[in-house]
Write a protein that holds these residues in place. Sequence first.
Motif, mmCIF file in Angstrom:
data_model
loop_
_atom_site.group_PDB
_atom_site.id
_atom_site.type_symbol
_atom_site.label_atom_id
_atom_site.label_comp_id
_atom_site.label_asym_id
_atom_site.label_seq_id
_atom_site.Cartn_x
_atom_site.Cartn_y
_atom_site.Cartn_z
ATOM 1 N N THR A 1 -9.061 1.777 6.065
ATOM 2 C CA THR A 1 -7.950 1.469 5.277
ATOM 3 C C THR A 1 -8.130 1.739 3.794
ATOM 4 N N CYS A 2 -9.307 2.153 3.317
ATOM 5 C CA CYS A 2 -9.373 2.633 1.923
ATOM 6 C C CYS A 2 -10.057 4.037 1.790
ATOM 7 N N ALA A 3 -10.358 4.757 3.100
ATOM 8 C CA ALA A 3 -11.141 5.858 2.921
ATOM 9 C C ALA A 3 -10.221 6.795 2.101
ATOM 10 N N SER A 4 -8.902 6.976 2.658
ATOM 11 C CA SER A 4 -7.813 8.146 2.093
ATOM 12 C C SER A 4 -7.827 7.955 0.568
ATOM 13 N N HIS A 5 -7.980 6.593 0.184
ATOM 14 C CA HIS A 5 -7.589 6.281 -1.482
ATOM 15 C C HIS A 5 -8.852 6.770 -1.973
ATOM 16 N N LEU A 6 -10.364 6.423 -1.345
ATOM 17 C CA LEU A 6 -11.210 6.630 -2.091
ATOM 18 C C LEU A 6 -11.410 8.185 -2.061
ATOM 19 N N SER A 7 -11.296 8.949 -1.218
ATOM 20 C CA SER A 7 -11.200 10.433 -1.108
ATOM 21 C C SER A 7 -10.324 10.814 -2.411
ATOM 22 N N VAL A 8 -9.167 10.299 -2.529
ATOM 23 C CA VAL A 8 -8.157 10.933 -3.662
ATOM 24 C C VAL A 8 -8.888 10.566 -5.072
ATOM 25 N N VAL A 9 -9.322 9.255 -5.151
ATOM 26 C CA VAL A 9 -10.113 8.870 -6.333
ATOM 27 C C VAL A 9 -11.178 9.834 -6.711
ATOM 28 N N MET B 1 0.809 -1.164 0.169
ATOM 29 C CA MET B 1 -0.054 0.034 0.009
ATOM 30 C C MET B 1 0.931 1.281 -0.079
ATOM 31 N N TYR B 2 1.946 1.397 0.876
ATOM 32 C CA TYR B 2 2.676 2.475 1.057
ATOM 33 C C TYR B 2 3.712 2.488 0.026
ATOM 34 N N PHE B 3 4.171 1.392 -0.874
ATOM 35 C CA PHE B 3 5.065 1.636 -1.905
ATOM 36 C C PHE B 3 4.157 2.232 -3.219
ATOM 37 N N PHE B 4 2.973 1.449 -3.211
ATOM 38 C CA PHE B 4 2.066 2.575 -4.330
ATOM 39 C C PHE B 4 1.638 4.032 -4.086
ATOM 40 N N LEU B 5 1.535 4.234 -2.760
ATOM 41 C CA LEU B 5 1.472 5.721 -2.271
ATOM 42 C C LEU B 5 2.809 6.555 -2.622
ATOM 43 N N LYS C 1 1.490 9.752 9.902
ATOM 44 C CA LYS C 1 1.614 10.777 11.048
ATOM 45 C C LYS C 1 2.801 10.262 12.042
ATOM 46 N N ARG C 2 2.763 9.061 12.382
ATOM 47 C CA ARG C 2 3.694 8.633 13.108
ATOM 48 C C ARG C 2 5.291 8.630 12.576
ATOM 49 N N ALA C 3 5.169 8.327 11.264
ATOM 50 C CA ALA C 3 6.522 8.387 10.632
ATOM 51 C C ALA C 3 7.118 9.779 10.427
ATOM 52 N N LEU C 4 5.941 10.638 10.220
ATOM 53 C CA LEU C 4 6.443 11.995 9.907
ATOM 54 C C LEU C 4 6.736 12.819 11.091
ATOM 55 N N ILE D 1 -4.710 14.481 2.721
ATOM 56 C CA ILE D 1 -5.498 13.472 2.814
ATOM 57 C C ILE D 1 -5.021 12.356 3.450
ATOM 58 N N TYR D 2 -3.803 11.743 2.811
ATOM 59 C CA TYR D 2 -3.386 10.704 3.341
ATOM 60 C C TYR D 2 -2.491 10.609 4.582
ATOM 61 N N SER D 3 -2.033 11.898 4.853
ATOM 62 C CA SER D 3 -1.364 12.154 6.324
ATOM 63 C C SER D 3 -2.216 12.571 7.316
ATOM 64 N N LEU D 4 -3.414 13.050 7.211
ATOM 65 C CA LEU D 4 -4.091 13.661 8.095
ATOM 66 C C LEU D 4 -5.212 12.283 8.512
ATOM 67 N N ARG D 5 -5.362 11.201 7.469
ATOM 68 C CA ARG D 5 -6.231 10.292 8.000
ATOM 69 C C ARG D 5 -5.464 8.787 8.109
#
Length: 277
Positions: free
Chosen positions: A207-215, A26-30, A265-268, A256-260
């Motif tokens: 798990t898919c809410a962020s991707h659905l928002s971007v789409v 998932m994060y590889f594609f992101l 957020k932990r990595a940042l 979208i991806y960082s806030l959700r």
Amino acid sequence: MYLITVFGNLLIILAISSDSHLHTPMYFFLSNLSFVDICFTSTTIPKMLWNIQTQSKVITYEGCITQIYFFLLFAALENFLLAVMAYDRFVAICRPLHYTVLMNPRLCGLLVLVSWMMSVLNSLLQSLMVLWLSFCMELEIPHFFCEINQVVWLSCSDTFLNDMVMNLAAGMLGGASLSGILYSYSKIVSSIQGISSARGKYKAFSTCASHLSVVSLFYCTVLGVYLSSAGTHSSQSSATASVMYTVVTPTLNPFIYSLRNKDIKRALKRIIRVPVM
């Protein structure tokens, strides 16, 4: 907004590459999507900003063709990556026990490689076909970048083949990706409805809410461009609407991806050395 887009997406890439817990499909594609967003906006926005600064709205013929090529390349890549990410979420939710086997590193790399190859071939074909066209005089493109439809429309040559290839590419590449996304999410929704607990449903959907928002943001703005231009036949309205998916959407994606996403957020926080509780 351009600087926010570049630095925001760079932070996403840095966070994913620096945290071993995020080395998943998932994060590889992101991270690939973030890289494409940077390139996508960099194809058009720096030239536009330079034109505004110098008060000179000029682009060379070679620069125009180059801009067309890279714009088509990264627009198609964005399209393919969103479809690949939808498939990843489909496997994760609908086939959780087989996820690590199905989404192995080899398949993930192959999916990205195929996306690159198809995008390169599409943009190369359409750019070469523009080179075959002849233009009668110095042109004024009613847009803030060399949009292929506008350039073809201003040609003095017969543009039947160009129009056919553009429509076929939009239908086959864009239509196939969107169909794949819709199919994946129809299966995801069916699987989520089969989960008995409310907590389980929320966890699966999150798990898919962020991707659905971007789409939704990407395809709604792209469709808005073509519907507005087709409905009003105004190049100015088309240019205004194009700002949405060339500037606004790539700018919002990191937020979208960082806030959700708690992992991002932990990595940042680790990167900027904020204590993680």
